[in-house]
Design a protein around this motif. Structure first.
Motif, PDB file in Angstrom:
ATOM      1  N   GLY A  60      -7.388  17.343 -83.519  1.00  0.00           N
ATOM      2  CA  GLY A  60      -7.128  16.634 -82.269  1.00  0.00           C
ATOM      3  C   GLY A  60      -6.355  17.519 -81.310  1.00  0.00           C
ATOM      4  N   VAL A  61      -6.526  17.261 -80.029  1.00  0.00           N
ATOM      5  CA  VAL A  61      -5.786  17.983 -78.994  1.00  0.00           C
ATOM      6  C   VAL A  61      -5.239  16.935 -78.032  1.00  0.00           C
ATOM      7  CG1 VAL A  61      -5.879  19.734 -77.176  1.00  0.00           C
ATOM      8  CG2 VAL A  61      -7.392  19.925 -79.165  1.00  0.00           C
ATOM      9  N   PHE A  62      -3.915  16.909 -77.887  1.00  0.00           N
ATOM     10  CA  PHE A  62      -3.281  15.900 -77.035  1.00  0.00           C
ATOM     11  C   PHE A  62      -2.367  16.548 -76.010  1.00  0.00           C
ATOM     12  CE2 PHE A  62      -3.581  13.941 -81.365  1.00  0.00           C
ATOM     13  CZ  PHE A  62      -4.719  13.204 -81.112  1.00  0.00           C
ATOM     14  N   ALA A  63      -2.348  15.954 -74.832  1.00  0.00           N
ATOM     15  CA  ALA A  63      -1.425  16.412 -73.798  1.00  0.00           C
ATOM     16  C   ALA A  63      -0.012  15.997 -74.183  1.00  0.00           C
ATOM     17  CB  ALA A  63      -1.819  15.804 -72.453  1.00  0.00           C
ATOM     18  N   GLY A  64       0.918  16.835 -73.850  1.00  0.00           N
ATOM     19  CA  GLY A  64       2.320  16.568 -74.178  1.00  0.00           C
ATOM     20  C   GLY A  64       3.044  15.904 -73.027  1.00  0.00           C
ATOM     21  N   ALA A  65       4.325  16.214 -72.925  1.00  0.00           N
ATOM     22  CA  ALA A  65       5.165  15.657 -71.870  1.00  0.00           C
ATOM     23  C   ALA A  65       5.904  16.793 -71.179  1.00  0.00           C
ATOM     24  CB  ALA A  65       6.148  14.660 -72.450  1.00  0.00           C
ATOM     25  N   LEU A  66       6.149  16.595 -69.919  1.00  0.00           N
ATOM     26  CA  LEU A  66       6.902  17.547 -69.113  1.00  0.00           C
ATOM     27  C   LEU A  66       8.265  16.915 -68.873  1.00  0.00           C
ATOM     28  CD1 LEU A  66       6.586  20.206 -67.571  1.00  0.00           C
ATOM     29  CD2 LEU A  66       5.612  18.910 -65.685  1.00  0.00           C
ATOM     30  N   LEU A  67       9.300  17.496 -69.449  1.00  0.00           N
ATOM     31  CA  LEU A  67      10.626  16.878 -69.445  1.00  0.00           C
ATOM     32  C   LEU A  67      11.649  17.776 -68.750  1.00  0.00           C
ATOM     33  CD1 LEU A  67      10.445  15.755 -73.188  1.00  0.00           C
ATOM     34  CD2 LEU A  67       9.842  14.408 -71.162  1.00  0.00           C
ATOM     35  N   TYR A  68      11.395  18.088 -67.501  1.00  0.00           N
ATOM     36  CA  TYR A  68      12.232  19.043 -66.768  1.00  0.00           C
ATOM     37  C   TYR A  68      13.746  18.815 -66.905  1.00  0.00           C
ATOM     38  CZ  TYR A  68       8.418  21.322 -64.137  1.00  0.00           C
ATOM     39  OH  TYR A  68       7.317  22.047 -63.759  1.00  0.00           O
ATOM     40  N   PRO A  69      14.248  17.584 -66.694  1.00  0.00           N
ATOM     41  CA  PRO A  69      15.702  17.410 -66.742  1.00  0.00           C
ATOM     42  C   PRO A  69      16.339  17.770 -68.101  1.00  0.00           C
ATOM     43  CG  PRO A  69      14.673  15.531 -65.678  1.00  0.00           C
ATOM     44  CD  PRO A  69      13.563  16.355 -66.272  1.00  0.00           C
ATOM     45  N   ARG A  70      15.550  17.788 -69.153  1.00  0.00           N
ATOM     46  CA  ARG A  70      16.078  18.088 -70.491  1.00  0.00           C
ATOM     47  C   ARG A  70      16.061  19.583 -70.825  1.00  0.00           C
ATOM     48  NH1 ARG A  70      13.302  13.288 -74.098  1.00  0.00           N
ATOM     49  NH2 ARG A  70      13.094  11.825 -72.386  1.00  0.00           N
ATOM     50  N   TYR A  71      15.375  20.384 -70.012  1.00  0.00           N
ATOM     51  CA  TYR A  71      15.225  21.806 -70.314  1.00  0.00           C
ATOM     52  C   TYR A  71      16.446  22.599 -69.868  1.00  0.00           C
ATOM     53  CZ  TYR A  71      10.213  20.581 -70.555  1.00  0.00           C
ATOM     54  OH  TYR A  71       9.001  20.018 -70.855  1.00  0.00           O
ATOM     55  N   ASN A  72      16.706  23.695 -70.582  1.00  0.00           N
ATOM     56  CA  ASN A  72      17.754  24.607 -70.119  1.00  0.00           C
ATOM     57  C   ASN A  72      17.213  25.371 -68.901  1.00  0.00           C
ATOM     58  OD1 ASN A  72      16.323  26.998 -70.933  1.00  0.00           O
ATOM     59  ND2 ASN A  72      17.079  26.739 -73.020  1.00  0.00           N
ATOM     60  N   PHE A  73      18.074  26.131 -68.274  1.00  0.00           N
ATOM     61  CA  PHE A  73      17.702  26.810 -67.028  1.00  0.00           C
ATOM     62  C   PHE A  73      16.462  27.684 -67.183  1.00  0.00           C
ATOM     63  CE2 PHE A  73      17.831  30.504 -64.226  1.00  0.00           C
ATOM     64  CZ  PHE A  73      17.809  29.877 -62.989  1.00  0.00           C
ATOM     65  N   LEU A  74      16.439  28.522 -68.218  1.00  0.00           N
ATOM     66  CA  LEU A  74      15.318  29.446 -68.407  1.00  0.00           C
ATOM     67  C   LEU A  74      14.008  28.696 -68.655  1.00  0.00           C
ATOM     68  CD1 LEU A  74      14.254  32.324 -68.608  1.00  0.00           C
ATOM     69  CD2 LEU A  74      14.808  32.292 -71.042  1.00  0.00           C
ATOM     70  N   ASP A  75      14.036  27.699 -69.569  1.00  0.00           N
ATOM     71  CA  ASP A  75      12.823  26.923 -69.838  1.00  0.00           C
ATOM     72  C   ASP A  75      12.340  26.202 -68.574  1.00  0.00           C
ATOM     73  OD1 ASP A  75      12.620  27.691 -72.476  1.00  0.00           O
ATOM     74  OD2 ASP A  75      13.584  25.904 -73.278  1.00  0.00           O
ATOM     75  N   LYS A  76      13.276  25.620 -67.841  1.00  0.00           N
ATOM     76  CA  LYS A  76      12.911  24.907 -66.617  1.00  0.00           C
ATOM     77  C   LYS A  76      12.227  25.864 -65.638  1.00  0.00           C
ATOM     78  CE  LYS A  76      15.845  21.848 -65.307  1.00  0.00           C
ATOM     79  NZ  LYS A  76      16.975  21.087 -64.747  1.00  0.00           N
ATOM     80  N   PHE A  77      12.791  27.050 -65.465  1.00  0.00           N
ATOM     81  CA  PHE A  77      12.222  28.052 -64.560  1.00  0.00           C
ATOM     82  C   PHE A  77      10.833  28.489 -65.018  1.00  0.00           C
ATOM     83  CE2 PHE A  77      11.460  32.493 -63.474  1.00  0.00           C
ATOM     84  CZ  PHE A  77      11.543  32.444 -62.088  1.00  0.00           C
ATOM     85  N   MET A  78      10.714  28.843 -66.299  1.00  0.00           N
ATOM     86  CA  MET A  78       9.449  29.352 -66.829  1.00  0.00           C
ATOM     87  C   MET A  78       8.355  28.278 -66.816  1.00  0.00           C
ATOM     88  SD  MET A  78       9.891  32.516 -67.352  1.00  0.00           S
ATOM     89  CE  MET A  78       8.410  32.903 -68.271  1.00  0.00           C
ATOM     90  N   ILE A  79       8.692  27.079 -67.244  1.00  0.00           N
ATOM     91  CA  ILE A  79       7.695  26.006 -67.286  1.00  0.00           C
ATOM     92  C   ILE A  79       7.274  25.618 -65.869  1.00  0.00           C
ATOM     93  CG2 ILE A  79       7.309  23.592 -67.956  1.00  0.00           C
ATOM     94  CD1 ILE A  79       9.056  24.277 -70.490  1.00  0.00           C
ATOM     95  N   ARG A  80       8.224  25.616 -64.932  1.00  0.00           N
ATOM     96  CA  ARG A  80       7.878  25.328 -63.531  1.00  0.00           C
ATOM     97  C   ARG A  80       6.920  26.400 -63.001  1.00  0.00           C
ATOM     98  NH1 ARG A  80       9.628  26.365 -58.221  1.00  0.00           N
ATOM     99  NH2 ARG A  80       9.371  24.550 -56.876  1.00  0.00           N
ATOM    100  N   LEU A  81       7.171  27.652 -63.341  1.00  0.00           N
ATOM    101  CA  LEU A  81       6.290  28.748 -62.916  1.00  0.00           C
ATOM    102  C   LEU A  81       4.880  28.550 -63.488  1.00  0.00           C
ATOM    103  CD1 LEU A  81       5.814  31.537 -61.597  1.00  0.00           C
ATOM    104  CD2 LEU A  81       6.600  32.559 -63.733  1.00  0.00           C
ATOM    105  N   ILE A  82       4.806  28.255 -64.771  1.00  0.00           N
ATOM    106  CA  ILE A  82       3.508  28.027 -65.414  1.00  0.00           C
ATOM    107  C   ILE A  82       2.792  26.838 -64.767  1.00  0.00           C
ATOM    108  CG2 ILE A  82       2.388  27.320 -67.572  1.00  0.00           C
ATOM    109  CD1 ILE A  82       4.703  28.944 -69.005  1.00  0.00           C
ATOM    110  N   MET A  83       3.536  25.774 -64.520  1.00  0.00           N
ATOM    111  CA  MET A  83       2.922  24.582 -63.911  1.00  0.00           C
ATOM    112  C   MET A  83       2.456  24.873 -62.480  1.00  0.00           C
ATOM    113  SD  MET A  83       2.699  22.389 -66.252  1.00  0.00           S
ATOM    114  CE  MET A  83       2.438  20.775 -65.548  1.00  0.00           C
ATOM    115  N   SER A  84       3.192  25.692 -61.746  1.00  0.00           N
ATOM    116  CA  SER A  84       2.748  26.018 -60.380  1.00  0.00           C
ATOM    117  C   SER A  84       1.471  26.852 -60.415  1.00  0.00           C
ATOM    118  CB  SER A  84       3.855  26.733 -59.594  1.00  0.00           C
ATOM    119  OG  SER A  84       4.084  28.026 -60.095  1.00  0.00           O
TER     120      SER A  84
END
Length: 178
Positions: free
Chosen positions: A121-145
């Motif tokens: 199976g392949v399932f979409a996850g969740a995007l939990l920006y407020p819970r991420y540390n600074f680096l994860d938030k930056f990197m995941i935002r970049l990937i999402m953009s």
């Protein structure tokens, strides 16, 4: 009563949440959950079903998943075992990114893994920006953009298609043979 082993590797908890949903769908099964980051050994042959779920972080599955597969390959090949992958790319259902055939992550997994699950199976996850540390938030935002996703770092967005998870659970219940 039948027994199911539910194993998971998660970064932010969504894989564990999906596994809890699968557990609630497995009527007639007593379920035991195991975190792949801390499970040392397990007798998979003691279970009627084995479900392994793992999340993608920065394009990769956790190395603990592959270590578990290597260590338990013989047993995995003898039991009714299923695998599912959780990632944000799977939110693009209209592009087939939520299918084993359309998921680059599953293709990579099947090349790297000596275990070839009968049910995937392949399932979409969740995007939990407020819970991420600074680096994860930056990197995941970049990937999402880059991929046309949500970039508002004040938001939490759950992309998981719970109906699809339940359909997967039904297939797990119906698994038979080796």
């Amino acid at each position: 009563m039948k027994k199911a082993a539910l194993l998971y590797s998660t970064s932010d908890g969504q894989t564990k949440k999906i596994l809890a949903h699968i557990e609630s769908d497995l009527e007639g099964f007593t379920c035991e959950s195991f975190d792949l980051s801390s499970v040392s050994s397990i007798d998979l042959l003691a279970f009627d079903r084995v479900v392994i779920g793992a999340s993608i972080r920065y394009g990769h599955l956790n190395k603990k998943l592959y270590q578990f597969i290597e260590k338990n390959l013989s047993q995995l090949e003898q039991v009714n075992a299923a695998f599912f992958c959780v990632n944000l790319t799977a939110r693009k259902e209209e592009q087939g990114k939520d299918t084993p055939e359309g998921s680059a992550y599953i293709k990579t997994f099947l090349k790297k893994s000596p275990w070839q699950p009968k049910l995937i199976g392949v399932f979409a996850g969740a995007l939990l920006y407020p819970r991420y540390n600074f680096l994860d938030k930056f990197m995941i935002r970049l990937i999402m953009s880059l991929t046309g996703g949500e970039t508002d770092t004040t938001k939490e967005v759950e992309y998981t298609n719970w109906q699809k998870v339940s359909l997967f659970s039904q297939k797990v219940v119906k698994m038979s043979g080796n």
